[in-house]
Design a protein around this motif. Structure first.
Motif, PDB file in Angstrom:
ATOM      1  N   ARG A   1      23.447  17.638  10.830  1.00  0.00           N
ATOM      2  CA  ARG A   1      22.472  18.271   9.931  1.00  0.00           C
ATOM      3  C   ARG A   1      22.655  19.783   9.918  1.00  0.00           C
ATOM      4  NH1 ARG A   1      19.856  15.421   6.254  1.00  0.00           N
ATOM      5  NH2 ARG A   1      21.016  13.547   6.661  1.00  0.00           N
ATOM      6  N   LEU A   2      22.886  20.336  11.124  1.00  0.00           N
ATOM      7  CA  LEU A   2      23.098  21.789  11.218  1.00  0.00           C
ATOM      8  C   LEU A   2      24.364  22.186  10.465  1.00  0.00           C
ATOM      9  CD1 LEU A   2      22.346  22.847  14.897  1.00  0.00           C
ATOM     10  CD2 LEU A   2      21.285  23.733  12.839  1.00  0.00           C
ATOM     11  N   ALA A   3      25.406  21.391  10.652  1.00  0.00           N
ATOM     12  CA  ALA A   3      26.691  21.696  10.009  1.00  0.00           C
ATOM     13  C   ALA A   3      26.546  21.694   8.489  1.00  0.00           C
ATOM     14  CB  ALA A   3      27.747  20.698  10.442  1.00  0.00           C
ATOM     15  N   GLN A   4      25.682  20.833   7.978  1.00  0.00           N
ATOM     16  CA  GLN A   4      25.510  20.771   6.522  1.00  0.00           C
ATOM     17  C   GLN A   4      24.790  22.001   5.983  1.00  0.00           C
ATOM     18  OE1 GLN A   4      23.781  16.895   5.507  1.00  0.00           O
ATOM     19  NE2 GLN A   4      25.741  16.483   4.543  1.00  0.00           N
ATOM     20  N   ARG A   5      24.040  22.672   6.870  1.00  0.00           N
ATOM     21  CA  ARG A   5      23.280  23.837   6.405  1.00  0.00           C
ATOM     22  C   ARG A   5      23.990  25.157   6.673  1.00  0.00           C
ATOM     23  NH1 ARG A   5      18.526  21.057   8.556  1.00  0.00           N
ATOM     24  NH2 ARG A   5      18.517  22.434  10.351  1.00  0.00           N
ATOM     25  N   GLN A   6      25.191  25.113   7.262  1.00  0.00           N
ATOM     26  CA  GLN A   6      25.846  26.364   7.646  1.00  0.00           C
ATOM     27  C   GLN A   6      26.268  27.151   6.408  1.00  0.00           C
ATOM     28  OE1 GLN A   6      29.705  25.975   9.609  1.00  0.00           O
ATOM     29  NE2 GLN A   6      29.816  23.882   8.849  1.00  0.00           N
ATOM     30  N   LYS A   7      26.133  28.469   6.547  1.00  0.00           N
ATOM     31  CA  LYS A   7      26.550  29.388   5.487  1.00  0.00           C
ATOM     32  C   LYS A   7      27.240  30.564   6.153  1.00  0.00           C
ATOM     33  CE  LYS A   7      22.885  28.367   2.199  1.00  0.00           C
ATOM     34  NZ  LYS A   7      21.583  28.783   1.711  1.00  0.00           N
ATOM     35  N   LYS A   8      28.069  31.175   5.395  1.00  0.00           N
ATOM     36  CA  LYS A   8      28.869  32.258   5.965  1.00  0.00           C
ATOM     37  C   LYS A   8      27.990  33.400   6.481  1.00  0.00           C
ATOM     38  CE  LYS A   8      33.164  34.621   5.080  1.00  0.00           C
ATOM     39  NZ  LYS A   8      34.253  34.815   4.155  1.00  0.00           N
ATOM     40  N   ASP A   9      26.933  33.709   5.745  1.00  0.00           N
ATOM     41  CA  ASP A   9      26.099  34.848   6.131  1.00  0.00           C
ATOM     42  C   ASP A   9      25.021  34.480   7.137  1.00  0.00           C
ATOM     43  OD1 ASP A   9      27.553  36.331   4.388  1.00  0.00           O
ATOM     44  OD2 ASP A   9      26.213  35.979   2.702  1.00  0.00           O
ATOM     45  N   ASP A  10      24.821  33.203   7.344  1.00  0.00           N
ATOM     46  CA  ASP A  10      23.726  32.773   8.188  1.00  0.00           C
ATOM     47  C   ASP A  10      24.254  32.357   9.562  1.00  0.00           C
ATOM     48  OD1 ASP A  10      21.270  32.095   8.939  1.00  0.00           O
ATOM     49  OD2 ASP A  10      20.983  30.415   7.572  1.00  0.00           O
ATOM     50  N   PHE A  11      24.866  31.221   9.617  1.00  0.00           N
ATOM     51  CA  PHE A  11      25.520  30.793  10.858  1.00  0.00           C
ATOM     52  C   PHE A  11      26.686  29.890  10.526  1.00  0.00           C
ATOM     53  CE2 PHE A  11      22.341  27.509  10.094  1.00  0.00           C
ATOM     54  CZ  PHE A  11      23.031  26.354  10.348  1.00  0.00           C
ATOM     55  N   GLN A  12      27.593  29.786  11.472  1.00  0.00           N
ATOM     56  CA  GLN A  12      28.788  28.953  11.274  1.00  0.00           C
ATOM     57  C   GLN A  12      28.956  28.029  12.474  1.00  0.00           C
ATOM     58  OE1 GLN A  12      32.107  31.584  10.840  1.00  0.00           O
ATOM     59  NE2 GLN A  12      31.083  32.798   9.295  1.00  0.00           N
ATOM     60  N   ILE A  13      29.526  26.883  12.204  1.00  0.00           N
ATOM     61  CA  ILE A  13      29.843  25.937  13.280  1.00  0.00           C
ATOM     62  C   ILE A  13      31.320  26.123  13.640  1.00  0.00           C
ATOM     63  CG2 ILE A  13      29.922  23.494  13.953  1.00  0.00           C
ATOM     64  CD1 ILE A  13      27.085  24.354  13.440  1.00  0.00           C
ATOM     65  N   HIS A  14      31.580  26.259  14.927  1.00  0.00           N
ATOM     66  CA  HIS A  14      32.947  26.460  15.411  1.00  0.00           C
ATOM     67  C   HIS A  14      33.378  25.263  16.270  1.00  0.00           C
ATOM     68  CE1 HIS A  14      32.101  30.461  14.067  1.00  0.00           C
ATOM     69  NE2 HIS A  14      33.283  30.908  14.429  1.00  0.00           N
ATOM     70  N   TYR A  15      34.672  25.108  16.396  1.00  0.00           N
ATOM     71  CA  TYR A  15      35.199  24.045  17.260  1.00  0.00           C
ATOM     72  C   TYR A  15      36.236  24.625  18.194  1.00  0.00           C
ATOM     73  CZ  TYR A  15      39.692  23.925  14.827  1.00  0.00           C
ATOM     74  OH  TYR A  15      40.909  24.265  14.319  1.00  0.00           O
ATOM     75  N   GLN A  16      36.452  23.924  19.261  1.00  0.00           N
ATOM     76  CA  GLN A  16      37.508  24.306  20.196  1.00  0.00           C
ATOM     77  C   GLN A  16      37.971  23.058  20.938  1.00  0.00           C
ATOM     78  OE1 GLN A  16      36.316  26.957  23.349  1.00  0.00           O
ATOM     79  NE2 GLN A  16      38.349  27.836  23.469  1.00  0.00           N
ATOM     80  N   TYR A  17      39.270  22.877  20.992  1.00  0.00           N
ATOM     81  CA  TYR A  17      39.830  21.768  21.773  1.00  0.00           C
ATOM     82  C   TYR A  17      40.190  22.295  23.151  1.00  0.00           C
ATOM     83  CZ  TYR A  17      40.833  19.731  17.120  1.00  0.00           C
ATOM     84  OH  TYR A  17      40.746  19.242  15.851  1.00  0.00           O
ATOM     85  N   ASN A  18      39.995  21.488  24.166  1.00  0.00           N
ATOM     86  CA  ASN A  18      40.525  21.845  25.477  1.00  0.00           C
ATOM     87  C   ASN A  18      40.747  20.598  26.320  1.00  0.00           C
ATOM     88  OD1 ASN A  18      38.078  21.264  26.970  1.00  0.00           O
ATOM     89  ND2 ASN A  18      37.257  23.163  26.084  1.00  0.00           N
ATOM     90  N   LEU A  19      41.463  20.787  27.397  1.00  0.00           N
ATOM     91  CA  LEU A  19      41.763  19.686  28.312  1.00  0.00           C
ATOM     92  C   LEU A  19      41.036  19.919  29.631  1.00  0.00           C
ATOM     93  CD1 LEU A  19      45.634  19.381  27.829  1.00  0.00           C
ATOM     94  CD2 LEU A  19      43.836  18.183  26.593  1.00  0.00           C
ATOM     95  N   GLY A  20      40.820  18.844  30.348  1.00  0.00           N
ATOM     96  CA  GLY A  20      40.148  18.949  31.649  1.00  0.00           C
ATOM     97  C   GLY A  20      38.767  18.350  31.592  1.00  0.00           C
ATOM     98  N   PRO A  21      38.053  18.399  32.704  1.00  0.00           N
ATOM     99  CA  PRO A  21      36.702  17.832  32.710  1.00  0.00           C
ATOM    100  C   PRO A  21      35.808  18.552  31.703  1.00  0.00           C
ATOM    101  CG  PRO A  21      37.405  18.435  34.927  1.00  0.00           C
ATOM    102  CD  PRO A  21      38.417  18.975  33.995  1.00  0.00           C
ATOM    103  N   PRO A  22      34.941  17.818  31.012  1.00  0.00           N
ATOM    104  CA  PRO A  22      34.083  18.475  30.011  1.00  0.00           C
ATOM    105  C   PRO A  22      33.103  19.445  30.674  1.00  0.00           C
ATOM    106  CG  PRO A  22      33.475  16.168  30.283  1.00  0.00           C
ATOM    107  CD  PRO A  22      34.721  16.369  31.059  1.00  0.00           C
ATOM    108  N   HIS A  23      32.942  20.604  30.084  1.00  0.00           N
ATOM    109  CA  HIS A  23      32.038  21.623  30.633  1.00  0.00           C
ATOM    110  C   HIS A  23      30.645  21.416  30.048  1.00  0.00           C
ATOM    111  CE1 HIS A  23      34.948  24.594  32.547  1.00  0.00           C
ATOM    112  NE2 HIS A  23      35.600  23.479  32.314  1.00  0.00           N
ATOM    113  N   LEU A  24      29.924  20.492  30.624  1.00  0.00           N
ATOM    114  CA  LEU A  24      28.609  20.166  30.075  1.00  0.00           C
ATOM    115  C   LEU A  24      27.587  21.251  30.369  1.00  0.00           C
ATOM    116  CD1 LEU A  24      28.402  16.344  30.822  1.00  0.00           C
ATOM    117  CD2 LEU A  24      29.243  17.494  28.793  1.00  0.00           C
ATOM    118  N   ALA A  25      27.888  22.097  31.345  1.00  0.00           N
ATOM    119  CA  ALA A  25      26.958  23.186  31.674  1.00  0.00           C
ATOM    120  C   ALA A  25      26.795  24.139  30.487  1.00  0.00           C
ATOM    121  CB  ALA A  25      27.471  23.944  32.885  1.00  0.00           C
TER     122      ALA A  25
END
Lengths: 469, 217
Positions: free
Chosen positions: A139-163
């Motif tokens: 839902r958040l991703a559908q509302r993203q706008k350049k001037d407001d907020f953006q959703i970013h992604y990042q791939y990585n390896l190793g245990p997930p950093h849930l903290a």
């Protein structure tokens, strides 16, 4: 306990696993672009991995390949971190972490790889597709706008950093794929507390400061949406290109399903190589041009004259900090091995050729788009060379449309369903006080003139009595 | 063979019934569908792709994924609309159940006809509620969207467990396992049925069951 597999089975399993992970990463990031997708089937098409016609976006493929490397996949868990970044607050707020891991304690030794494991991977990929839409971040991703907020992604390896997600986390098991070497588990952890951190961290204190960095963590999170994304870096493209060259023949097979579904090879080879040449070269050419600030076209734009005539200064050896830029391909460097510098060179040549070169580039761009590659071509063709001027146009945006006309229709319908507020009640408090003040004055006035009214009444009454007598 | 059964209980507003049913049943059918089988020989076949499509809901804060098959969508909507009408436009009814059953056909010896054996059942038990004002209805729209999303996640988790599904059939057996009537998608054989419950019938059913159980003792 893992079982011993034959050489062919092991090879197949590795291939399926790699493609499953690659497709999963595509599905997850594509779902956070804020766009509505329709993966249509084509008539008589059997050339889809896991029977799902999900197009591969080239930039995502490049980043994923860079993260995964060329060795066996899932020696370590593969994670996708989805974060939110606002314009005001420069910090990333982590929203969800998708994790794909291999649990070697639980195996299914007797399972058939070509049919059962492949079928299970298909089901798991469908599950990821379904869950990515119902997770709160969608839902958040559908509302993203350049001037407001953006959703970013990042791939990585190793245990997930849930903290990273804070304290309020929910973790869901999405799917599990049992194979002879272990069970592939896909899980999603997401935050339920959407509070932005107040201040960005100035100093990062890390207990593992002197240890080697996490594998696959090469760069900052990247915007999911193509509109907000910077062009793919030359480094990424060079990496993709080297992989493509090494793995060209394998890649042709890697886009085809397992046995039993093999189409006539020569046609496929020809088709794929044509598409590759057109889309890959063109994309690389364009993005490399964009990412190199010292490229002739950009220099031309810098020295743009008032009449719109570009002054072209092609002296790459004169560029500032040239010694520091040795790692990057030189626009004028001569090479003929198909490296990105070749594409830059082609770009420069097409510039010199003028309009003819432009038209060719555009045609190739359209071909590339049709092949399902990264659709940077949706933006106006601001980076294509033109002999007249180099004005950078902003991306085309509909002024009154938010995301999708159907969404707007639904929103409009809901707004119409709710009763509108009455306009007469909006300034009720001001009107009421004024009215009360005026009422008091009127009462005083009436009480002062009460004697006159009574006289009038008496005179009326006496007149009526006299008339009746 | 005992069929696996899953039941989801949800309270819904009248207008939300079709979208709740569609989102859950479409998800299940998408996961329980394959591409069309193209047989080269009796036992050798290739599998076509299954398209996917995102659907936004109007009365729920939810987007779900369904198989890109208009025919399947039309069929499902028709069945759900029957349930919706029965439940929504009858004042005495407050709740009802709609069940999606996957089954396979087994050939029997002459003169007996084919036998349909269910292997998985998904029941959606809906109770229609009324909320007094628009503010509450809007809040419920968000809450129910989240609740349905949780159910979708649960469905995917259940489906990934190693459980019984019919074996991939030979050409001659295809129609005993899959519904091949849809042009672009091939779900396992399924049927949709619904039952209604009024408040009084609910009590009587419970009492009848109670007495029956008592007498059996």
């Amino acid at each position: 306990m893992a079982v011993r597999l034959s050489e062919q089975s092991k090879k197949d399993l590795d291939r399926y696993t790699r493609n499953f992970v690659m497709k999963s990463l595509q599905v997850i990031v594509q779902s956070r672009m804020g766009e509505k997708f329709k993966y249509s089937t084509k008539e008589n098409s059997t050339l889809e991995w896991f029977s799902l016609p999900i197009p591969d976006l080239q930039e995502l493929t490049a980043v994923a390949r860079k993260t995964l490397g060329q060795g066996p996949v899932l020696n370590e868990p593969v994670n996708v971190e989805i974060s939110l970044k606002t314009k005001e607050n420069n910090a990333y707020m982590f929203l969800e972490v998708w994790s794909i891991s291999l649990d070697t304690d639980h195996c299914d030794p007797d399972v058939k790889i070509s049919s059962t494991v492949y079928g299970r991977m298909t089901l798991a990929l469908k599950s990821i597709l379904c869950v990515s839409r119902v997770a709160p971040c969608y839902r958040l991703a559908q509302r993203q706008k350049k001037d407001d907020f953006q959703i970013h992604y990042q791939y990585n390896l190793g245990p997930p950093h849930l903290a990273l997600l804070g304290e309020d986390i929910q973790t869901k098991k999405i799917a599990a794929v049992s194979t002879p070497v272990g069970t592939i588990r896909i899980s999603l952890s997401y935050t339920t507390n959407l509070q932005m951190p107040q201040k960005p961290k100035k100093i990062d204190l890390k207990d593992d400061h002197f240890s080697t960095p996490r594998l696959g963590q090469f760069s900052e999170p990247k915007p999911c949406n193509r509109k907000f994304r910077n062009p793919t870096s030359v480094e990424d493209l060079r990496f993709l290109d080297s992989l493509e060259k090494q793995d060209t023949f394998n890649a042709m097979f890697s886009t085809s399903p397992p046995e039993g579904i093999s189409p006539p090879l020569p046609q496929i080879t020809e088709m794929i190589s044509t598409l590759k040449e057109s889309s890959l070269c063109d994309d690389k050419q364009k993005t490399a041009e964009e990412s190199d600030p010292f490229h002739p076209y950009f220099r031309s734009a810098v020295f743009l004259q008032g009449e719109g005539k570009a002054v072209q200064v092609e002296r790459p050896e004169d560029r500032p900090f040239a010694s520091l830029m040795d790692g990057l391909p030189m626009p004028g460097a001569e090479s003929s091995d198909g490296s990105p510098s070749d594409y830059l060179e082609q770009g420069a040549q097409s510039k010199e050729k003028g309009e003819e070169g432009v038209e060719k580039t555009k045609e190739e761009g359209e071909k590339g788009e049709a092949s399902g590659s990264d659709s940077e071509g949706e933006e106006p063709d601001s980076h294509s060379p033109s002999s007249s001027d180099f004005v950078m146009l902003p991306p085309l945006e509909f002024p009154f449309a938010d995301t999708d006309p159907t969404t707007n229709l639904g929103q409009f319908y809901r707004e119409m369903q709710s009763a509108p507020p009455l306009t007469m009640c909006e300034h009720q408090t001001v009107q009421l006080t004024d009215y009360l003040a005026s009422l008091k004055g009127e009462i005083d006035k009436f009480s002062a003139t009460q004697g006159d009214y009574e006289k009038i009444l008496k005179s009326i009454c006496t007149d009526e009595e006299e008339q009746s007598d | 063979m005992n069929a696996r059964t899953e039941t989801f209980e949800l309270n819904v507003l009248g207008g939300q019934i079709p979208e709740v049913c569609n989102s859950i049943f479409h998800t299940i059918l998408f996961l329980r569908s394959t591409g069309k089988y193209k047989y080269k020989e009796e036992t050798s076949y290739s599998i076509g792709p299954v398209g996917a499509k995102d659907e936004d809901c109007d009365f729920l804060d939810l987007t779900y994924t369904r198989a890109d098959s208009d025919q399947l969508d039309l069929f499902l909507k028709g069945e759900i609309e029957k349930f919706n009408r029965a439940l929504r436009y009858n004042e005495s009814l407050r709740s009802g159940e709609i069940t999606l059953t996957f089954y396979q056909k087994k050939q029997k010896r002459w003169p007996f006809s084919q036998e349909c054996i269910p292997w998985e059942m998904w029941t959606l038990s809906l109770k229609v509620i009324h909320l007094p004002n628009e503010h509450e209805r809007n809040a419920y729209r968000t809450n129910l969207g989240m609740a349905v999303g949780e159910k979708v996640m649960y469905i995917t988790e259940i489906m990934s467990r190693d459980q019984y599904v019919p074996k991939n059939p030979n050409y001659s057996e295809l129609d005993n396992v899959f519904d091949s009537s849809f042009p672009t998608v091939q779900p396992y054989l399924f049927k949709i049925e619904h039952t209604m419950q009024s408040p009084s019938s609910n009590v009587s059913t419970t009492m009848r069951k109670f007495l029956k159980d008592t007498l059996m003792l």
